[in-house]
Design an enzyme around this catalytic site. Sequence first.
Site, short mmCIF file in Angstrom:
data_model
loop_
_atom_site.label_atom_id
_atom_site.label_comp_id
_atom_site.label_asym_id
_atom_site.label_seq_id
_atom_site.Cartn_x
_atom_site.Cartn_y
_atom_site.Cartn_z
N HIS A 72 0.84 -1.20 0.00
CA HIS A 72 0.00 0.00 0.00
C HIS A 72 0.87 1.24 0.00
O HIS A 72 1.68 1.44 0.90
CB HIS A 72 -0.91 0.01 1.23
CG HIS A 72 -2.15 -0.81 1.07
ND1 HIS A 72 -3.31 -0.59 1.77
CD2 HIS A 72 -2.40 -1.86 0.25
CE1 HIS A 72 -4.22 -1.46 1.41
NE2 HIS A 72 -3.71 -2.26 0.49
N TYR A 200 -9.01 5.74 8.06
CA TYR A 200 -9.19 6.01 9.50
C TYR A 200 -10.14 7.21 9.58
O TYR A 200 -9.80 8.29 9.08
CB TYR A 200 -7.87 6.42 10.16
CG TYR A 200 -6.79 5.36 10.21
CD1 TYR A 200 -5.98 5.09 9.11
CD2 TYR A 200 -6.55 4.64 11.38
CE1 TYR A 200 -4.97 4.13 9.17
CE2 TYR A 200 -5.54 3.69 11.46
CZ TYR A 200 -4.76 3.44 10.34
OH TYR A 200 -3.76 2.50 10.42
N PRO A 292 -3.75 0.72 18.77
CA PRO A 292 -3.57 0.21 17.39
C PRO A 292 -3.65 1.28 16.29
O PRO A 292 -3.28 1.00 15.15
CB PRO A 292 -4.70 -0.81 17.22
CG PRO A 292 -5.69 -0.50 18.29
CD PRO A 292 -4.96 0.14 19.41
N LYS A 296 1.34 0.10 14.86
CA LYS A 296 2.76 0.05 15.23
C LYS A 296 3.15 -1.16 16.09
O LYS A 296 4.34 -1.48 16.21
CB LYS A 296 3.14 1.33 16.00
CG LYS A 296 3.11 2.57 15.15
CD LYS A 296 4.20 2.55 14.12
CE LYS A 296 4.02 3.57 13.05
NZ LYS A 296 4.34 3.11 11.72
N TYR A 384 4.11 6.80 9.54
CA TYR A 384 3.26 5.65 9.23
C TYR A 384 4.07 4.55 8.54
O TYR A 384 3.93 3.37 8.85
CB TYR A 384 2.10 6.09 8.33
CG TYR A 384 1.01 5.05 8.22
CD1 TYR A 384 0.06 4.91 9.22
CD2 TYR A 384 0.92 4.19 7.12
CE1 TYR A 384 -0.94 3.96 9.14
CE2 TYR A 384 -0.07 3.23 7.03
CZ TYR A 384 -1.00 3.13 8.05
OH TYR A 384 -1.99 2.18 7.96
#
Length: 389
Positions: A72, A200, A292, A296, A384
């Site tokens: 991704h 998200y 979460p 990580k 990220y």
Amino acid sequence: MKTDVAIIGAGPAGLLLGHLLRAEGIACVVLERQTGDYVLSRIRAGVLERVTVGLMERLGLDARMKAEGLPHGGFNLADGERLIRIDVAGLTGDSVMVYGQTELTRDLMDAAEPRGLEVIYEAGDVALHAIDSDSPYVTYSKDGVAARIDARIVVGCDGFHGPSRRAIPASVGQVFERVYPFGWLGILADVPPCNHELIYANHERGFALASMRSPTRSRYYIDVPLTEKVEDWSDDRIWDELAVRLGPEAAAQITRGPSIEKSIAPLRSFVFEPMRHGSLLLCGDSAHIVPPTGAKGLNLAASDVHYAVEALVAFFRHGDADAVAGYSAKALARVWKSERFSWSLTKLMHRFPEDGPFERRMQVAELDYIASSEAAQRVIAENYVGLPV
Ligand code: RFL
Ligand code: PHB
């Protein structure tokens, strides 16, 4: 039994460490309380950083991940109406890999026997002894028979509830902790994901995450108060809530289906310092927990293992005791940065009971700033995708 390194716990941290030490010619044994099937039944992380992918490559165990995993190059933040795409690949030149923790663990487990990695499952009453000395040992029971492993180093990879961290005297340890007033209700279903990248969302009604395991298997989460019971959440109720929280664009693409797993996980930030005491090293969830948001947890376990292998190779090959002594500081420097990112993304994307209209405006302003600023997006993308080890 005698070995160089006794590893407690056969989750991703313990199995990765065991394989890497074997590959370096360092003798080790892994002790696991559960059965292998039980370990594989735990549905957890889904997004792998470069460090985790890199360790699987180093072991030559990346074939299935490369074939079935989904690289991704971006993900989305949503504010209830719009999607804000973070172009991770464009901003960092790197990407993450969507490949379930279950699959990674299975690959490591399947390779254990062929590679001569000894994993003792269903080891009961595991206890650590003499970790202050150069000759620590671990006792356990197997099929009702008491057993003992003498080692030079013990590594605790036994998760948050394992005995390793507790073996360090309270007088030398320090705990840093934040417990969040909500949990994530997760659902796994054999339906196509609603979007080709993760979303998200921070909506008036709460947080939602659209994730996936494959093109035909979806993983979704919503946040719920800790008082909620999973039995009170029918599949329909969860799908309805997801459709609202993810916003109209994603909602239009949701395919509903029966859940094949449903559970509520509490959210916590936790760090135990130091990550080494005497002849004991801690790796992964045994030393730290992140919420979460940001994916990580598993990746931090992998970076700990990276540093631990570096230290143990220096120690067993060159007698470099300083490398072992320096493990904690090296690992913690990266741990705290991931703790910070996970905490800040959790704060940005969730409603806290104490939040009022001011805090809500702050979240809206921050999301709006991120949407309009490449610099802000770069900060998020860099964290990220995973900081360097
Ligand atoms: P694990 O995976 O907990 O493995 C520890 C192993 O130690 C064993 N053990 C013992 N063995 C012998 N004797 C004892 N007394 C023992 N006590 C425990 C356990 O049976 C187990 O096999 O820790 P590790 O290897 O450090 O790996 C860490 C990751 O598993 C963890 O960080 C992530 O899964 C966290 N996490 C998530 N991370 C993400 O990045 N994304 C996610 O979506 C995500 N979802 C989750 C999660 C963790 C969860 N937990 C811990 C409840 C969802 C859940 C529900
Ligand atoms: C998951 O797919 O389970 C997942 C993905 C991203 C997260 C947390 C969980 O931040």
